[in-house]
Design an enzyme around this catalytic site. Structure first.
Site, PDB file in Angstrom:
ATOM      1  NE  ARG A  68     -11.188  -4.240   1.290  1.00 56.14           N
ATOM      2  CZ  ARG A  68     -10.178  -3.433   1.626  1.00 56.14           C
ATOM      3  NH1 ARG A  68     -10.380  -2.401   2.409  1.00 56.14           N
ATOM      4  NH2 ARG A  68      -8.961  -3.634   1.130  1.00 56.14           N
ATOM      5  NE  ARG A 100      -3.779   0.905   2.100  1.00 55.35           N
ATOM      6  CZ  ARG A 100      -4.964   1.211   2.622  1.00 55.35           C
ATOM      7  NH1 ARG A 100      -5.073   2.108   3.567  1.00 55.35           N
ATOM      8  NH2 ARG A 100      -6.053   0.596   2.219  1.00 55.35           N
ATOM      9  CG  ASP A 148     -13.212   7.277  -0.662  1.00 50.63           C
ATOM     10  OD1 ASP A 148     -13.026   7.284   0.575  1.00 50.63           O
ATOM     11  OD2 ASP A 148     -12.304   7.017  -1.476  1.00 50.63           O
ATOM     12  CD  GLN A 200     -13.032  -0.775  -0.129  1.00 50.26           C
ATOM     13  OE1 GLN A 200     -12.188  -0.690   0.751  1.00 50.26           O
ATOM     14  NE2 GLN A 200     -14.295  -1.080   0.135  1.00 50.26           N
ATOM     15  CG  HIS A 219      -8.469   0.517  -2.457  1.00 47.83           C
ATOM     16  ND1 HIS A 219      -7.768  -0.596  -2.038  1.00 47.83           N
ATOM     17  CD2 HIS A 219      -9.082   1.020  -1.345  1.00 47.83           C
ATOM     18  CE1 HIS A 219      -7.945  -0.752  -0.735  1.00 47.83           C
ATOM     19  NE2 HIS A 219      -8.740   0.215  -0.294  1.00 47.83           N
ATOM     20  CB  CYS A 231     -14.028   2.309   0.649  1.00 50.48           C
ATOM     21  SG  CYS A 231     -13.527   4.049   0.610  1.00 50.48           S
TER      22      CYS A 231
HETATM   23  N1   CP Z   1     -11.107   0.755   2.990  1.00 46.18           N
HETATM   24  C1   CP Z   1      -9.810   0.679   3.333  1.00 46.18           C
HETATM   25  O1   CP Z   1      -8.913   0.382   2.535  1.00 46.18           O
HETATM   26  O2   CP Z   1      -9.597   0.904   4.650  1.00 46.18           O
HETATM   27  P1   CP Z   1      -8.164   1.076   5.325  1.00 46.18           P
HETATM   28  O3   CP Z   1      -7.573   2.340   4.791  1.00 46.18           O
HETATM   29  O4   CP Z   1      -8.450   1.145   6.805  1.00 46.18           O
HETATM   30  O5   CP Z   1      -7.326  -0.117   4.971  1.00 46.18           O
HETATM   31  N1  NVA Z   2      -9.660   7.287  -1.389  1.00 48.66           N
HETATM   32  C1  NVA Z   2      -9.254   6.923  -0.050  1.00 48.66           C
HETATM   33  C2  NVA Z   2      -9.532   5.471   0.186  1.00 48.66           C
HETATM   34  C3  NVA Z   2      -9.195   4.989   1.569  1.00 48.66           C
HETATM   35  C4  NVA Z   2      -9.488   3.518   1.735  1.00 48.66           C
HETATM   36  C5  NVA Z   2      -7.790   7.242   0.143  1.00 48.66           C
HETATM   37  O1  NVA Z   2      -7.002   6.954  -0.750  1.00 48.66           O
HETATM   38  O2  NVA Z   2      -7.448   7.782   1.202  1.00 48.66           O
END
Ligand code: CP
Ligand code: NVA
Length: 316
Positions: free
Chosen positions: A301, A110, A232, A140, A137, A273
């Protein structure tokens, strides 16, 4: 359930997967969830396997889903934050990838750049999972489609509306997976935040093939007849300096009871999400109310991530 051999594959975005392969992973996720609900002794399908979990950005759900899904079946997950590892600091990314590939069965990343996860996949020689980049992502949105299908059955032909920042990683991944699966996907966003051309261009032929209607609009009335309304955060991780600008643009796009009423159907579900900023992109009464499926989505998830690892590590 159809059968697909995904052993050895990485998941960097859904662009590399066929609709049949995505369908297979959705069916496997459902099976994994049913096994979990049935209880009994956990299977040990990841025994003897190791998973490197690399995080440049924070995470609750993604980290916990990978770590618990892998660990409870006998695998050994190792969490590595940027304070622990020489990722592009004292060692090149390519060299780190080569070394991790000699020690781990698989790698989750990530972080910021999509090119980082692509390089890890190219040089490690093991399956690499994109746990979120600035661009995509993918894990997700498999959980999102699974959640939609739990309430409405097969997702093809259903209408999903995303309301909010139309350029972020979640929207881009939703565009790809909906285009592949034939889900009608409407993005409701101000003109300044319309999706970038690179992803629109890739999704157009995919949606033409599947029959998905892909729309981008500034008009919130276009949530009409949506099965699900999704939002989101207004500022994604790494964009903290844009907070005021985004709030000004996106305040009229808050998902609240008035916006949900515009769907003109009583059974529209709300998706997010997470993490959510209640009072910004969604009002508390919607996310904590009866139409919200955000908590099922979070649980899913884990089931979907376990299914992805089972299939790509050849454990089924
Ligand atoms: N939805 C999601 O990816 O959550 P986190 O950022 O907590 O992993
Ligand atoms: N769009 C958000 C998603 C978090 C799971 C981010 O990138 O912060």
């Amino acid at each position: 359930m159809n059968s697909c051999d995904l052993k050895g594959r990485s998941l960097l975005s859904w662009l590399d997967y066929t609709p049949q392969e995505i369908r297979f992973l959705l069916d496997l996720s459902k099976q994994v969830k049913e096994e979990a609900k049935a209880g009994g002794d956990p299977k040990r399908r990841f025994t003897g396997k190791t998973l490197a979990l690399l995080f440049e950005k924070r995470s609750t759900r993604t980290r916990c889903a990978f770590e618990t899904a892998f660990g409870e079946e006998g695998g050994h997950p190792v969490f590595l934050s940027m304070d622990d590892i020489q990722l592009g600091a004292k060692e090149s990314l390519e060299d780190t990838a080569r070394v991790l590939g000699r020690m781990f069965t698989a790698i989750q990343f990530r972080g910021f750049k999509q090119s980082t996860v692509e390089t890890l996949a190219a040089y490690s020689g093991v399956p690499v999972y994109n746990g979120l980049t600035d661009s995509f992502h993918p894990t997700q949105v498999l959980a999102d489609i699974m959640t939609l299908e739990e309430y409405f059955g097969p997702s093809a032909g259903k209408k999903l509306c995303f309301v909010g920042d139309g350029r972020n990683n979640v929207v881009r991944s939703l565009m790809v997976i909906c285009s592949k699966l034939g889900v009608h996907f409407t993005i409701v966003t101000p003109a300044e935040l319309k999706p970038e051309w690179d992803v629109v261009e890739k999704c157009a032929p995919l949606s033409a093939e599947s029959g998905a209607a892909l729309r981008v609009t500034e008009d919130t009335a276009e949530v009409e007849w949506a099965n699900a309304v999704y939002t989101d955060v207004w500022t994604s991780m790494g964009e903290e300096d844009k907070k005021a600008e985004r709030a000004a643009l996106l305040r009229p796009y808050q998902v609240n009871p008035a916006l949900m009423a515009k769907t003109r159907r009583g059974d529209t579900i709300f998706l997010h999400c997470l993490p959510a900023v209640k009072g910004e992109e969604v009002s508390a009464d919607v996310i904590d109310g009866p139409s919200s499926r955000a908590w099922d989505q979070a649980e899913n998830r884990k089931h979907t991530i376990k299914a992805i690892m089972l299939a790509t590590l050849g454990c089924i």
